[in-house]
Scaffold this active site. Structure first.
Site, PDB file in Angstrom:
ATOM      1  N   ASN A   1      68.702  64.712 148.050  1.00  0.00           N
ATOM      2  CA  ASN A   1      68.039  64.083 149.228  1.00  0.00           C
ATOM      3  C   ASN A   1      68.992  63.498 150.234  1.00  0.00           C
ATOM      4  O   ASN A   1      68.537  62.809 151.011  1.00  0.00           O
ATOM      5  CB  ASN A   1      66.980  63.428 148.807  1.00  0.00           C
ATOM      6  CG  ASN A   1      66.017  62.926 150.226  1.00  0.00           C
ATOM      7  OD1 ASN A   1      65.933  63.732 151.114  1.00  0.00           O
ATOM      8  ND2 ASN A   1      65.480  61.866 150.058  1.00  0.00           N
TER       9      ASN A   1
ATOM     10  N   ILE B   1      55.561  65.533 164.704  1.00  0.00           N
ATOM     11  CA  ILE B   1      55.471  65.839 163.394  1.00  0.00           C
ATOM     12  C   ILE B   1      54.822  64.957 162.507  1.00  0.00           C
ATOM     13  O   ILE B   1      54.466  65.500 161.474  1.00  0.00           O
ATOM     14  CB  ILE B   1      57.017  66.002 162.640  1.00  0.00           C
ATOM     15  CG1 ILE B   1      57.997  66.895 163.693  1.00  0.00           C
ATOM     16  CG2 ILE B   1      57.349  66.332 161.327  1.00  0.00           C
ATOM     17  CD1 ILE B   1      57.328  68.170 163.589  1.00  0.00           C
ATOM     18  N   GLY B   2      54.386  63.778 162.964  1.00  0.00           N
ATOM     19  CA  GLY B   2      53.423  63.041 162.219  1.00  0.00           C
ATOM     20  C   GLY B   2      53.431  61.521 162.425  1.00  0.00           C
ATOM     21  O   GLY B   2      52.646  60.824 162.906  1.00  0.00           O
TER      22      GLY B   2
ATOM     23  N   TYR C   1      70.576  58.755 154.572  1.00  0.00           N
ATOM     24  CA  TYR C   1      71.408  59.261 155.423  1.00  0.00           C
ATOM     25  C   TYR C   1      71.940  57.823 156.290  1.00  0.00           C
ATOM     26  O   TYR C   1      70.893  57.022 156.551  1.00  0.00           O
ATOM     27  CB  TYR C   1      71.097  60.269 156.164  1.00  0.00           C
ATOM     28  CG  TYR C   1      69.980  59.896 157.421  1.00  0.00           C
ATOM     29  CD1 TYR C   1      70.056  59.409 158.574  1.00  0.00           C
ATOM     30  CD2 TYR C   1      68.656  60.117 156.902  1.00  0.00           C
ATOM     31  CE1 TYR C   1      69.214  58.854 159.399  1.00  0.00           C
ATOM     32  CE2 TYR C   1      67.659  59.751 157.834  1.00  0.00           C
ATOM     33  CZ  TYR C   1      67.967  59.356 159.083  1.00  0.00           C
ATOM     34  OH  TYR C   1      67.004  59.007 159.733  1.00  0.00           O
TER      35      TYR C   1
ATOM     36  N   ASP D   1      53.941  68.862 154.673  1.00  0.00           N
ATOM     37  CA  ASP D   1      55.205  68.972 154.881  1.00  0.00           C
ATOM     38  C   ASP D   1      55.989  69.335 153.484  1.00  0.00           C
ATOM     39  O   ASP D   1      55.719  68.872 152.294  1.00  0.00           O
ATOM     40  CB  ASP D   1      55.764  67.483 155.276  1.00  0.00           C
ATOM     41  CG  ASP D   1      55.476  67.020 156.773  1.00  0.00           C
ATOM     42  OD1 ASP D   1      55.012  68.372 157.481  1.00  0.00           O
ATOM     43  OD2 ASP D   1      55.362  66.120 156.990  1.00  0.00           O
TER      44      ASP D   1
ATOM     45  N   HIS E   1      56.134  71.255 157.620  1.00  0.00           N
ATOM     46  CA  HIS E   1      57.577  71.029 158.238  1.00  0.00           C
ATOM     47  C   HIS E   1      58.846  71.170 157.293  1.00  0.00           C
ATOM     48  O   HIS E   1      58.673  70.971 156.203  1.00  0.00           O
ATOM     49  CB  HIS E   1      57.496  69.427 158.893  1.00  0.00           C
ATOM     50  CG  HIS E   1      58.723  69.156 159.398  1.00  0.00           C
ATOM     51  ND1 HIS E   1      59.345  69.750 160.717  1.00  0.00           N
ATOM     52  CD2 HIS E   1      59.464  68.145 158.790  1.00  0.00           C
ATOM     53  CE1 HIS E   1      60.230  68.802 160.947  1.00  0.00           C
ATOM     54  NE2 HIS E   1      60.490  67.932 159.712  1.00  0.00           N
TER      55      HIS E   1
ATOM     56  N   CYS F   1      63.187  70.522 157.386  1.00  0.00           N
ATOM     57  CA  CYS F   1      64.362  70.158 158.438  1.00  0.00           C
ATOM     58  C   CYS F   1      65.707  70.064 157.481  1.00  0.00           C
ATOM     59  O   CYS F   1      65.714  69.896 156.166  1.00  0.00           O
ATOM     60  CB  CYS F   1      64.057  68.645 158.507  1.00  0.00           C
ATOM     61  SG  CYS F   1      63.635  67.289 157.573  1.00  0.00           S
TER      62      CYS F   1
ATOM     63  N   GLU G   1      63.734  71.836 162.040  1.00  0.00           N
ATOM     64  CA  GLU G   1      64.815  71.359 162.730  1.00  0.00           C
ATOM     65  C   GLU G   1      65.751  72.427 163.427  1.00  0.00           C
ATOM     66  O   GLU G   1      65.987  73.257 162.680  1.00  0.00           O
ATOM     67  CB  GLU G   1      65.507  70.359 161.921  1.00  0.00           C
ATOM     68  CG  GLU G   1      66.944  69.749 162.546  1.00  0.00           C
ATOM     69  CD  GLU G   1      67.943  70.438 162.264  1.00  0.00           C
ATOM     70  OE1 GLU G   1      68.923  70.393 163.514  1.00  0.00           O
ATOM     71  OE2 GLU G   1      68.369  71.483 161.542  1.00  0.00           O
TER      72      GLU G   1
ATOM     73  N   HIS H   1      66.663  61.735 164.882  1.00  0.00           N
ATOM     74  CA  HIS H   1      67.503  60.947 163.807  1.00  0.00           C
ATOM     75  C   HIS H   1      68.751  60.134 164.697  1.00  0.00           C
ATOM     76  O   HIS H   1      69.366  59.402 164.213  1.00  0.00           O
ATOM     77  CB  HIS H   1      68.184  61.524 162.734  1.00  0.00           C
ATOM     78  CG  HIS H   1      67.219  61.987 161.938  1.00  0.00           C
ATOM     79  ND1 HIS H   1      66.735  63.434 161.969  1.00  0.00           N
ATOM     80  CD2 HIS H   1      66.841  62.050 160.599  1.00  0.00           C
ATOM     81  CE1 HIS H   1      65.811  63.700 161.124  1.00  0.00           C
ATOM     82  NE2 HIS H   1      65.909  62.678 160.185  1.00  0.00           N
TER      83      HIS H   1
END
Length: 764
Positions: free
Chosen positions: A120, A441-442, A522, A609, A651, A653, A675, A704
């Site tokens: 992740n 997206i939420g 990230y 998702d 979703h 990404c 994405e 992001h």
């Protein structure tokens, strides 16, 4: 003597010092010098703590303020032209590449991010072309080595290998149609030679060169490149320890064993079956073998007895001087220390081992294999034996109701009542959405006020009733904003949720939670993964209360928001005593109940998702089919219990979905959102190649980054998209949830999105 090694360490700080310092710098609250000092303190703490635990080979050079691959690109001058000549400092260029920049007359988007193999963690993708001018702007590995040495800590520098770096990159827009990043190998090798020769001149004895792509199928076609590259590097470098992780070498060991390297690291946690073949291949060589027996990806205590057996097998074949005991990968993917956890029960604490504890584990296992008679080593060995026995005893207990329900799953439970074409017509009448429906997206921004209220509830400073009233007001604000800006399919904004996985884990049986077990996802985005410790079930509805409240205050349709079974599994620390398939099935059944309850409460669109479904794909293609079968089935199991009138969304990404597109189709979600704003819209070409019958919402801007896209920019993306996707199938939405963004940028961005959708309705 058997040595011990740690391949890398969390760079966030025990109390998230790096996150706080980086975000303070972005906000203009501290200087670059202050940021450098904060980073230095975290590095110092890591090096000294690892040394104090008796580890022989301590990593340096892998620390970063954002991403280690981005560090490498900047150090090697692989800086795209759009970031050059802007009058920015080197540090601000670095951050602009990672997160974009829109300030002081500078407006540049961020580079693309991708998942780091099957983790992740997100890395910033290098952009390369024939004109890339590699040169060593600074030797990060040498600077870190000298920094640690000044503190009295001798380290082993860590460097991302040349072939992995190039293969992980992508062709820049200006590259020719036939360009392949690996073609730049002759241009990049002189820079590596300079870097490595400088390390050698500084007295570095050995260097860890990470070549993780060696565990991928594609590496088999790069044997000649590996041979030529390392033939050039080995003579000028310190002793090279070639490092692989996350999977197995398989037949790649045949050419790896012939490389002029001093050592080889393999991951025996993820791929224990490879040991015999590797030993046979390197036995007649002088290569030292580093055994990754302590997990760098999970938080369970290492079973010393099992790890010692691996070590004994290697020693019998190679001798003790040719064996190193190590973490399976960098400990980047684990929390810093168990010492920060004050609320775990004594039993739970005894199960776990975080990064610093894992450093102690590799040192102890190496000491045992070296024949140590130290009383502390003997005591640690005995304590581990007792801990593992207690955990194994706990693992024998199970929830019979959950196990019986899993056993009772039938094939028809995976399928909706009718095919998509039928459902689409029913949903069109039921939802009454316009052409090019807009949605998000939420999540909406998680403000300081929201975090403060949640903290006060946790401390008992406000009551549940007071907290609920606060959340209601937040939902009212989010709903009113969406109505005013003109969105079509609304969401409640998720103000009550701390994290898209943790929130569900806290309401499901079978999970344990931590206070400070943060892991980097990230940049400055950290997550606190829950830990699955036993069978999973749902005791009561988890999201119905707030979704139904949101629906009660608007005439527009409200979308319920859930995280999918595969994502909850992949973004948690899973059990290691039962299969991932069983854990995902248990999660799917719990979510199925939630989906049905949402529909019964009047929610007509439900998003489940699955951003981690591609991330969880095994790294070896031969292992794909089994995973994809149960991963897709568990998603379908969670969503198939509703009527045709309920529209299901999902979703995805920051992953390459092209290679598993048939499985994405098999999910049979009514709408998927993806994405694509940072990936040069290449996913859309996958849709062109395969075709897609269900509805799709390509993300039209990157959430992001704090950068705000203009209406015109979004329209240009829509024009490109409409050349590939039929207009009657298209939704318009951002790339991802808005949780990490501020309200000001969110308001402007969504207003521009709605304006672009209005243009599409009038012109497309």
């Amino acid at each position: 003597m058997v040595l011990s090694s740690v391949l890398g360490f969390p760079r966030i700080g025990a109390n998230r010092e790096v996150k706080k310092a980086v975000e303070a710098y972005w906000a203009g609250k501290i200087s670059a010098d202050d940021l450098t000092k904060a980073a230095a303190e975290v590095k110092k703490s890591s090096w000294t703590n690892i040394k104090d635990r008796g580890v022989d080979l301590i990593p340096s050079g892998e620390f970063t303020l954002y991403d280690h691959v981005l560090d490498h690109s900047v150090a090697f001058n692989a800086i795209p032209k759009r970031y050059q000549g802007l009058g920015l400092s080197d540090l601000d260029v670095f951050f602009a590449m990672g997160r974009g920049r829109q300030a002081d007359g500078v407006d540049v988007p961020a580079c693309e991010m991708k998942k780091w193999f099957d983790s992740n963690y997100h890395y910033v993708v290098p952009e390369l072309s024939e004109s890339t001018d590699f040169k060593l702007l600074y030797n990060k590995a040498l600077a870190a080595y000298n920094e640690a040495k000044a503190l009295g800590v001798v380290t082993r520098p860590v460097v991302l290998g040349p072939i992995s770096y190039l293969v992980l990159g992508k062709a820049a827009k200006e590259a020719s149609a036939t360009f392949q990043p690996i073609s730049l190998l002759p241009k990049i090798l002189p820079v590596y030679k300079q870097l490595l020769s400088e390390l050698k001149a500084a007295g570095v004895e050995s260097v860890q060169i990470d070549e993780p792509i060696l565990v991928l199928d594609k590496a088999a076609d790069l044997d000649k490149q590996y041979a030529s590259a390392y033939a050039e590097l080995a003579p000028v470098a310190p002793k090279i320890v070639l490092t692989t992780y996350f999977s197995r070498l398989d037949s790649n060991i045949n050419f790896v064993a012939k490389l002029p390297v001093a050592g080889l690291h393999i991951d025996l946690v993820r791929a224990p079956q490879q040991l015999g073949g590797v030993l046979a291949a390197i036995k007649s060589t002088p290569i030292v073998l580093s055994l990754g027996v302590v997990s760098g990806r999970n938080i369970w205590k290492t079973d010393f007895a099992a790890a010692i057996k691996f070590g004994q097998t290697a020693i019998a074949a190679l001798g003790a001087d040719r064996v190193i005991i190590a973490t399976s990968s960098s400990l980047l993917h684990t929390p810093v220390t168990l010492a920060s956890e004050k609320k775990l029960t004594e039993q739970q604490r005894d199960w776990f081992s975080f990064a610093l504890e894992k450093a102690s584990e590799v040192a102890t296992i190496a000491a045992v294999l070296s024949g140590s008679q130290d009383a502390n080593v003997s005591a640690a060995l005995e304590a581990n034996k007792v801990s593992i026995a207690k955990r194994r005893e706990f693992e024998t207990t199970s929830d019979d109701a959950v196990r019986k329900r899993v056993a009772a799953i039938t094939p028809d439970m995976y399928n909706r009542q009718s095919p998509f074409a039928v459902r689409k017509e029913v949903q069109a009448k039921h939802l009454n959405l316009p052409k090019f429906p807009t949605t998000t997206i939420g999540s909406f921004p998680q403000t300081k006020e929201i975090r403060t209220a949640r903290a006060k509830l946790g401390k008992g400073e406000i009551t549940e009733v007071e907290y609920d009233e606060f959340i209601k007001k937040e939902i009212q604000m989010v709903v009113r904003f969406q109505e005013e800006v003109g969105l079509d399919l609304l969401v409640h904004g998720e103000p009550e949720r701390n994290d898209m996985v943790q929130y569900f884990g806290e309401q499901l049986n079978g999970f344990v939670f931590t206070q400070n077990a943060w892991v980097q996802s990230y940049g400055s985005r950290y997550v606190r993964p829950p830990i699955i410790v036993s069978d999973v079930s749902r005791s009561s509805p988890m999201t119905v209360k707030w979704s139904s409240y949101a629906q009660s205050i608007t005439e527009k349709p409200m979308k319920g928001m859930l995280s999918g079974p595969v994502t909850i599994l992949n973004w948690s620390f899973p059990r290691d005593d039962v299969s991932r398939k069983m854990q995902s099935q248990q999660l799917a059944l719990a979510l199925r109940d939630e989906v049905v309850d949402l529909e019964s409460a009047g929610i007509s669109a439900i998003q489940v998702d699955e951003p981690a479904i591609r991330e969880g794909l095994p790294l070896r293609r031969s292992d794909w089919d089994e995973y994809l079968e149960w991963a897709v089935d568990t998603f379908k199991l969670s969503t198939a219990g509703v009527t045709d009138a309920t529209q299901t969304h999902s979703h995805f990404c920051y992953s390459d979905f092209g290679d598993i597109f048939p499985s994405i189709q098999r999910l049979d979600a009514d709408v998927i959102s993806i994405e694509f704003s940072k990936s040069d819209m290449k996913l859309l070409h996958t849709f062109r190649e395969y075709g897609y019958s269900n509805q799709i919402g390509p993300g039209v801007y990157d959430i992001h980054s704090p950068r705000v896209p203009s209406k015109e920019e979004i329209i240009e993306r829509l024009k490109t998209t409409l050349a590939i996707i039929p207009d009657h199938l298209m939704f318009i939405n951002p790339d991802c949830g808005l949780k990490t963004r501020g309200w000001k940028e969110t308001e402007t961005s969504l207003a521009n999105l709605v304006a672009a959708a209005r243009w599409a309705r009038e012109n497309a």
